[in-house]
Every structure is written in C-alpha cells, then in structure tokens.
Design a protein around this motif. Structure first.
Motif, PDB file in Angstrom:
ATOM      1  N   ALA A 283       0.807  -1.172   0.020  1.00  0.00           N
ATOM      2  CA  ALA A 283       0.126   0.301   0.564  1.00  0.00           C
ATOM      3  C   ALA A 283       0.887   1.114   0.193  1.00  0.00           C
ATOM      4  O   ALA A 283       2.017   1.526   0.921  1.00  0.00           O
ATOM      5  CB  ALA A 283      -0.613  -0.308   1.599  1.00  0.00           C
ATOM      6  N   ARG A 284       0.542   2.214  -0.687  1.00  0.00           N
ATOM      7  CA  ARG A 284       1.112   3.168  -1.114  1.00  0.00           C
ATOM      8  C   ARG A 284       1.204   4.321   0.822  1.00  0.00           C
ATOM      9  O   ARG A 284       0.293   3.988   1.833  1.00  0.00           O
ATOM     10  CB  ARG A 284       0.380   4.337  -1.818  1.00  0.00           C
ATOM     11  CG  ARG A 284       0.439   3.691  -2.754  1.00  0.00           C
ATOM     12  CD  ARG A 284       0.425   5.091  -4.437  1.00  0.00           C
ATOM     13  NE  ARG A 284      -0.380   5.816  -3.586  1.00  0.00           N
ATOM     14  CZ  ARG A 284      -2.158   5.814  -3.696  1.00  0.00           C
ATOM     15  NH1 ARG A 284      -2.780   5.365  -4.460  1.00  0.00           N
ATOM     16  NH2 ARG A 284      -2.545   6.627  -3.541  1.00  0.00           N
TER      17      ARG A 284
ATOM     18  N   ASP B 289       1.112   7.732   1.508  1.00  0.00           N
ATOM     19  CA  ASP B 289       0.009   8.983   1.258  1.00  0.00           C
ATOM     20  C   ASP B 289      -1.317   8.248   1.882  1.00  0.00           C
ATOM     21  O   ASP B 289      -2.213   9.129   2.558  1.00  0.00           O
ATOM     22  CB  ASP B 289       0.352   9.756  -0.299  1.00  0.00           C
ATOM     23  CG  ASP B 289      -0.624   8.447  -0.603  1.00  0.00           C
ATOM     24  OD1 ASP B 289       0.469   7.649  -0.907  1.00  0.00           O
ATOM     25  OD2 ASP B 289      -0.564   9.368  -1.576  1.00  0.00           O
ATOM     26  N   ALA B 290      -1.898   6.972   0.521  1.00  0.00           N
ATOM     27  CA  ALA B 290      -2.917   6.838   1.547  1.00  0.00           C
ATOM     28  C   ALA B 290      -3.490   5.828   3.057  1.00  0.00           C
ATOM     29  O   ALA B 290      -4.641   5.920   3.345  1.00  0.00           O
ATOM     30  CB  ALA B 290      -3.443   4.683   0.745  1.00  0.00           C
TER      31      ALA B 290
ATOM     32  N   LEU C   2      -7.873   1.988   3.009  1.00  0.00           N
ATOM     33  CA  LEU C   2      -6.867   2.053   2.086  1.00  0.00           C
ATOM     34  C   LEU C   2      -7.820   1.961   0.781  1.00  0.00           C
ATOM     35  O   LEU C   2      -7.330   2.515  -0.068  1.00  0.00           O
ATOM     36  CB  LEU C   2      -6.066   1.183   2.337  1.00  0.00           C
ATOM     37  CG  LEU C   2      -5.278   1.462   3.685  1.00  0.00           C
ATOM     38  CD1 LEU C   2      -4.130   0.026   4.083  1.00  0.00           C
ATOM     39  CD2 LEU C   2      -4.202   3.051   3.779  1.00  0.00           C
ATOM     40  N   LYS C   3      -8.074   0.868   0.838  1.00  0.00           N
ATOM     41  CA  LYS C   3      -8.658   0.446  -1.156  1.00  0.00           C
ATOM     42  C   LYS C   3      -9.678   1.761  -0.743  1.00  0.00           C
ATOM     43  O   LYS C   3      -9.813   1.972  -1.545  1.00  0.00           O
ATOM     44  CB  LYS C   3      -9.010  -0.486  -0.359  1.00  0.00           C
ATOM     45  CG  LYS C   3      -8.433  -2.261  -0.530  1.00  0.00           C
ATOM     46  CD  LYS C   3      -9.522  -3.000  -0.473  1.00  0.00           C
ATOM     47  CE  LYS C   3     -10.048  -3.464  -1.527  1.00  0.00           C
ATOM     48  NZ  LYS C   3     -10.686  -4.513  -1.744  1.00  0.00           N
TER      49      LYS C   3
ATOM     50  N   SER D 200      -8.221   4.683  -2.496  1.00  0.00           N
ATOM     51  CA  SER D 200      -7.015   4.368  -3.359  1.00  0.00           C
ATOM     52  C   SER D 200      -7.491   4.067  -4.445  1.00  0.00           C
ATOM     53  O   SER D 200      -7.007   4.114  -6.058  1.00  0.00           O
ATOM     54  CB  SER D 200      -5.924   2.822  -3.220  1.00  0.00           C
ATOM     55  OG  SER D 200      -5.245   3.673  -2.113  1.00  0.00           O
TER      56      SER D 200
END
Length: 115
Positions: A32-33, A35-36, A86-87, A90
């Motif tokens: 995962a990024r 920034d997320a 997060l999903k 994103s």
C-alpha cells in the motif's frame, strides 16, 4: 489423551494459520502507498510494518501463545479496519472488479454481435 491430540495436531495448525494471516497482512501493508495511510486517517505505514513484522517474527520463531494472540489481534485489525480504508482511498473499493458497462462488454468495448 485428548490434550495430547490437541497439543500435537490442533495447536500447530492454529500456529500456521496465524503465521499465514500475519504474512499476508504484512505483504498487503507493504504494497500500500504511504500517502494512502494518511489520507485514510490511519497510523503510518511504518507503524503497521513494524507491528505486523514483529507479529511474523513472533509467529515464526518464538511461538509464545500470548504474543501470537496479540499479533493475531493486530492482523485482524489491519484486515477489518485499515485495509478497507486504504482500498477506499486508493480507489479500489467494491464493485467486484467491474467498472461499469453492460454484461455484453468485451475487453475492447461493447460486443455488437458481428454487425
């Protein structure tokens, strides 16, 4: 007799299951990024990598049940709370992989039956 079977068969299987869950959570947290995490209002990526990394190490090397259960709780919190957030941030939320269109859409656009 019953405890011998439990200690010899069930506990190792539970340990492998907890290890597998922790490894999957760690890999998902790693991919995962950064920034997320901030956009979702969750703890930082580094925080989750440390917590889940320690969980993997404890499950793999130590095998102490109390620490394994604490790691299991951390893995479950990641899967139930952090990963869906997060999903959503994103753009990977819901839909079952469909991006709209009709059921007759092909990979390059709508299928018109050869007309």
């Amino acid at each position: 007799m019953l405890m011998n079977g439990f200690d010899g068969a069930v506990l190792p299987l539970l340990g492998y299951a907890m290890l597998g869950l922790a490894v999957v959570a760690f890999v998902l947290a790693l991919t995962a990024r950064e920034d997320a995490y901030r956009a979702a209002g969750k703890q930082t990526k580094t925080f989750w990598l440390v917590i889940l990394g320690i969980t993997v190490l404890v499950d793999f090397f130590l095998g102490m049940l109390f620490l394994q259960i604490a790691g299991l709780v951390a893995s479950i919190v990641f899967f139930v709370d952090v990963r869906p957030a997060l999903k959503q941030v994103s753009g990977g939320g819901g839909g079952g992989g469909r991006r709209g269109g009709s059921s007759s859409d092909g990979p390059y656009g709508p299928y018109n039956g050869g007309r």
